[in-house]
Design an enzyme around this catalytic site. Structure first.
Site, PDB file in Angstrom:
ATOM      1  N   CYS A 123       0.824  -1.200   0.000  1.00 41.00           N
ATOM      2  CA  CYS A 123       0.000   0.000   0.000  1.00 41.00           C
ATOM      3  C   CYS A 123       0.862   1.255   0.000  1.00 41.00           C
ATOM      4  O   CYS A 123       2.035   1.223   0.374  1.00 41.00           O
ATOM      5  CB  CYS A 123      -0.865   0.060   1.253  1.00 41.00           C
ATOM      6  SG  CYS A 123      -1.893  -1.379   1.459  1.00 41.00           S
ATOM      7  N   GLY A 167       0.208  -0.100  -5.074  1.00 36.42           N
ATOM      8  CA  GLY A 167      -1.053  -0.827  -4.949  1.00 36.42           C
ATOM      9  C   GLY A 167      -2.032  -0.368  -6.003  1.00 36.42           C
ATOM     10  O   GLY A 167      -2.289   0.835  -6.106  1.00 36.42           O
ATOM     11  N   ASN A 182      -0.328   1.522   5.964  1.00 44.30           N
ATOM     12  CA  ASN A 182       0.595   0.717   5.174  1.00 44.30           C
ATOM     13  C   ASN A 182       1.347  -0.206   6.141  1.00 44.30           C
ATOM     14  O   ASN A 182       1.956   0.278   7.089  1.00 44.30           O
ATOM     15  CB  ASN A 182       1.574   1.637   4.423  1.00 44.30           C
ATOM     16  CG  ASN A 182       2.665   0.861   3.692  1.00 44.30           C
ATOM     17  OD1 ASN A 182       3.727   1.409   3.417  1.00 44.30           O
ATOM     18  ND2 ASN A 182       2.428  -0.386   3.353  1.00 44.30           N
ATOM     19  N   GLY A 183       1.283  -1.506   5.863  1.00 51.79           N
ATOM     20  CA  GLY A 183       1.965  -2.467   6.725  1.00 51.79           C
ATOM     21  C   GLY A 183       1.050  -3.620   7.049  1.00 51.79           C
ATOM     22  O   GLY A 183       0.037  -3.828   6.365  1.00 51.79           O
ATOM     23  N   TYR A 190      13.060  -3.843  -4.371  1.00 52.27           N
ATOM     24  CA  TYR A 190      11.993  -3.947  -5.376  1.00 52.27           C
ATOM     25  C   TYR A 190      10.867  -2.906  -5.302  1.00 52.27           C
ATOM     26  O   TYR A 190      10.482  -2.328  -6.302  1.00 52.27           O
ATOM     27  CB  TYR A 190      11.364  -5.348  -5.300  1.00 52.27           C
ATOM     28  CG  TYR A 190      10.116  -5.484  -6.138  1.00 52.27           C
ATOM     29  CD1 TYR A 190      10.202  -5.727  -7.503  1.00 52.27           C
ATOM     30  CD2 TYR A 190       8.849  -5.340  -5.569  1.00 52.27           C
ATOM     31  CE1 TYR A 190       9.055  -5.824  -8.279  1.00 52.27           C
ATOM     32  CE2 TYR A 190       7.701  -5.444  -6.339  1.00 52.27           C
ATOM     33  CZ  TYR A 190       7.801  -5.690  -7.692  1.00 52.27           C
ATOM     34  OH  TYR A 190       6.679  -5.773  -8.449  1.00 52.27           O
TER      35      TYR A 190
HETATM   36  P1  AMP Z   1       9.047 -15.564 -10.129  1.00 53.17           P
HETATM   37  O1  AMP Z   1      10.124 -15.933 -11.105  1.00 53.17           O
HETATM   38  O2  AMP Z   1       7.730 -16.185 -10.517  1.00 53.17           O
HETATM   39  O3  AMP Z   1       9.459 -15.842  -8.757  1.00 53.17           O
HETATM   40  O4  AMP Z   1       8.791 -14.001 -10.248  1.00 53.17           O
HETATM   41  C1  AMP Z   1       9.826 -13.117 -10.063  1.00 53.17           C
HETATM   42  C2  AMP Z   1       9.362 -11.724 -10.413  1.00 53.17           C
HETATM   43  O5  AMP Z   1       8.374 -11.290  -9.483  1.00 53.17           O
HETATM   44  C3  AMP Z   1      10.492 -10.703 -10.371  1.00 53.17           C
HETATM   45  O6  AMP Z   1      10.497 -10.019 -11.607  1.00 53.17           O
HETATM   46  C4  AMP Z   1      10.140  -9.764  -9.251  1.00 53.17           C
HETATM   47  O7  AMP Z   1      10.399  -8.429  -9.618  1.00 53.17           O
HETATM   48  C5  AMP Z   1       8.662  -9.978  -9.038  1.00 53.17           C
HETATM   49  N1  AMP Z   1       8.307  -9.862  -7.604  1.00 53.17           N
HETATM   50  C6  AMP Z   1       8.970 -10.318  -6.539  1.00 53.17           C
HETATM   51  N2  AMP Z   1       8.326 -10.037  -5.383  1.00 53.17           N
HETATM   52  C7  AMP Z   1       7.223  -9.379  -5.724  1.00 53.17           C
HETATM   53  C8  AMP Z   1       6.132  -8.803  -4.988  1.00 53.17           C
HETATM   54  N3  AMP Z   1       6.047  -8.887  -3.658  1.00 53.17           N
HETATM   55  N4  AMP Z   1       5.168  -8.191  -5.698  1.00 53.17           N
HETATM   56  C9  AMP Z   1       5.231  -8.143  -7.051  1.00 53.17           C
HETATM   57  N5  AMP Z   1       6.206  -8.661  -7.794  1.00 53.17           N
HETATM   58  C10 AMP Z   1       7.200  -9.272  -7.151  1.00 53.17           C
END
Ligand code: AMP
Length: 478
Positions: free
Chosen positions: A18, A44, A118-119, A263
């Protein structure tokens, strides 16, 4: 008749959490909150809302969807006042329904009150059970509603007093913004898990307008100046008499979420007082030193791997090329016209540039690997576009434990690194080699000299006591 299946985009099953925003002392509070939320949209995309007050009337509007679609001029026109709070949400707790959209606004014995969060409050279900036992009625399943009930139940007479009492009962991660009839109150949990920055704008006549946001990119858009962060365990009150800062709880060991730098946050933000872009480029440089490989190109997985790939390329001297192009207009769900088309999902979002990849040894850089399913599709895509070798590099350590502080991660059973060795993961994603940044490298990249960050998703060491840890590890938070 052809059945048209609903298709969930794989990347979006793992979603951001969020974003919160708050402003006091501006005649266009709702418009500026709209702009702030617009800048925080990446945190979000499920629902958004704004609550405003002019000291007399109190309004709140929220809906499902993106900020720019929800807040049309006629909606913003019905949100008067010089103070406002806003929220953009992806659910990390609670179901995906409008009832759970924030801010939550109520009329209680402490007056009108709205809250955005948020959290993730880790003892929310215990608190909720106690409150329900005492007769409280909940409208939503989100953990945030608990905070309002605690405030209403408090015997303290003033709102700040009731808030202090309520906040002291919460465990876990919370950056909270509250709007009352005549004041704004913001607070951060004693570990400072999630960010909450404070800024100001000088108004005509020298008066100060105060703003608060999950990330400083929201300040840049409205020309506010970033001052500092709301401290862990701190409560800031802004009202007609000015601004006061106080500790409602002793600060505990800091546990800033390192994944914000890996990220979540936008690279143009300052988060926990540090530039996210700087951290990410450093992650890439250290990754190159830890896992060098002889190759022709460094290619980022857009957009999450771009900054780390730049760092990797500049450290290794291997050329950086954007050989995967991302379509930015892909919605959350998409109607797949035929089940016969396989791997359609990743192609919707990413397309390789064949002439850059053909015959090349490619270093593919991404920020994280969670389930491994998306990465496998991308590795295949790069290979099918003609790459001779594909070396996957991940700019953080293996994700081995779920987060209970507001990042939506799958259960431990679904985390590929919790159950497989690096070589097994390499085989699963079909890469020629796989290298993760070490924990030490990650610490160094975010300049964590005083152990101020939370690394629980990489270590399984949670900085707070989790009463129901065994249960939490095997099921997702409700
Ligand atoms: P996977 O290979 O299916 O594990 O997906 C990896 C991808 O998911 C990477 O490109 C990450 O940037 C993305 N990712 C990792 N954690 C999250 C998150 N909490 N929310 C959204 N995307 C994520």
């Amino acid at each position: 008749m052809i059945e048209i299946p609903q298709f969930d985009f794989p990347d979006d099953k793992l979603k951001e959490e969020c974003g919160v925003f708050a402003i006091y002392g501006h005649p266009e509070a709702a418009n500026l909150t709209y702009l702030g939320l617009y800048a925080l949209q990446h945190r979000g995309q499920e629902s958004a809302g704004i609550a405003t007050s002019d000291g007399k009337s109190f309004e709140c509007y929220k809906n499902m969807g993106h900020v720019a679609d929800i807040f049309q001029p006629e909606v913003l026109g019905k949100l008067p006042g010089h103070m406002a709070i806003g929220h953009t949400r992806y659910s990390t707790a609670g179901d995906t329904v409008l009832l759970n959209a924030q801010p939550f606004a109520v009329q209680c014995n402490k007056g009108r009150l709205a809250v955005a969060h948020n959290g993730n409050i880790t003892n929310a279900s215990e608190l909720r059970e106690e409150l329900e036992h005492e007769g409280a009625i909940f409208q939503a399943s989100s953990d945030t509603e608990v905070v309002l009930h605690l405030v209403a139940h408090s015997r303290e007479r003033t709102l700040p007093g009731a808030l202090r009492e309520a906040l002291l009962q919460l465990e876990g991660a919370f950056s909270l913004v509250f709007l009352a009839n005549d004041r704004l109150i913001v607070a951060r949990d004693p570990h400072g898990f999630r960010p909450l920055a404070m800024g100001q704008m000088e108004m005509p006549g020298g008066r100060m307008c105060y703003v608060f946001a999950s990330e400083t990119c929201a300040f840049d858009l409205i020309n506010a100046v970033y001052l500092n962060d709301v401290e862990p365990g701190e409560m800031v009150i802004v009202g007609p008499e000015g601004m006061t800062r106080e500790r409602y709880a002793p600060a505990q060991d800091p546990a800033h979420c390192v994944f914000e730098h890996v990220y979540f946050s936008r690279p143009d933000s300052m988060v926990f007082g540090r530039s996210v872009q700087q951290s990410r480029e450093q992650l890439g440089r250290l990754l190159s030193l830890e896992h060098p490989v002889d190759a022709d190109l460094v290619v980022p997985v857009p957009d999450s791997g771009v900054a780390a790939a730049l760092g990797y390329a500049s450290e290794s001297g291997i050329p950086f090329r954007q050989a995967l192009i991302r379509n930015h207009y892909v919605g959350r769900t998409f109607i797949e016209p035929s089940q016969a088309i396989r791997d359609f999902g990743v192609k919707l979002k990413l397309n390789p540039i064949r002439h850059l990849l053909e015959g090349k040894r490619v270093i593919l850089v991404d920020d994280s690997l969670v389930r491994g399913t998306t990465s496998r599709k991308i590795v295949r895509m790069v290979r099918n576009a003609g790459a001779r070798e594909v070396h996957l590099r991940i700019s953080c350590p293996p994700t081995v434990s779920p987060c209970f502080y507001g990042v939506d991660t799958p259960t431990k059973g679904e985390l590929i690194a919790a159950n497989n060795t690096v070589n097994e993961i390499r085989r699963f994603v079909e890469a020629d080699s796989l290298g993760y940044l070490s924990l030490g490298g990650l610490r160094q990249a975010v300049a964590d000299h005083n152990a101020d960050y939370c690394y629980a998703c990489y270590t399984g060491n949670y900085p707070t006591e989790l009463v129901n840890i065994e249960e939490l590890l095997t099921r997702k938070l409700k």
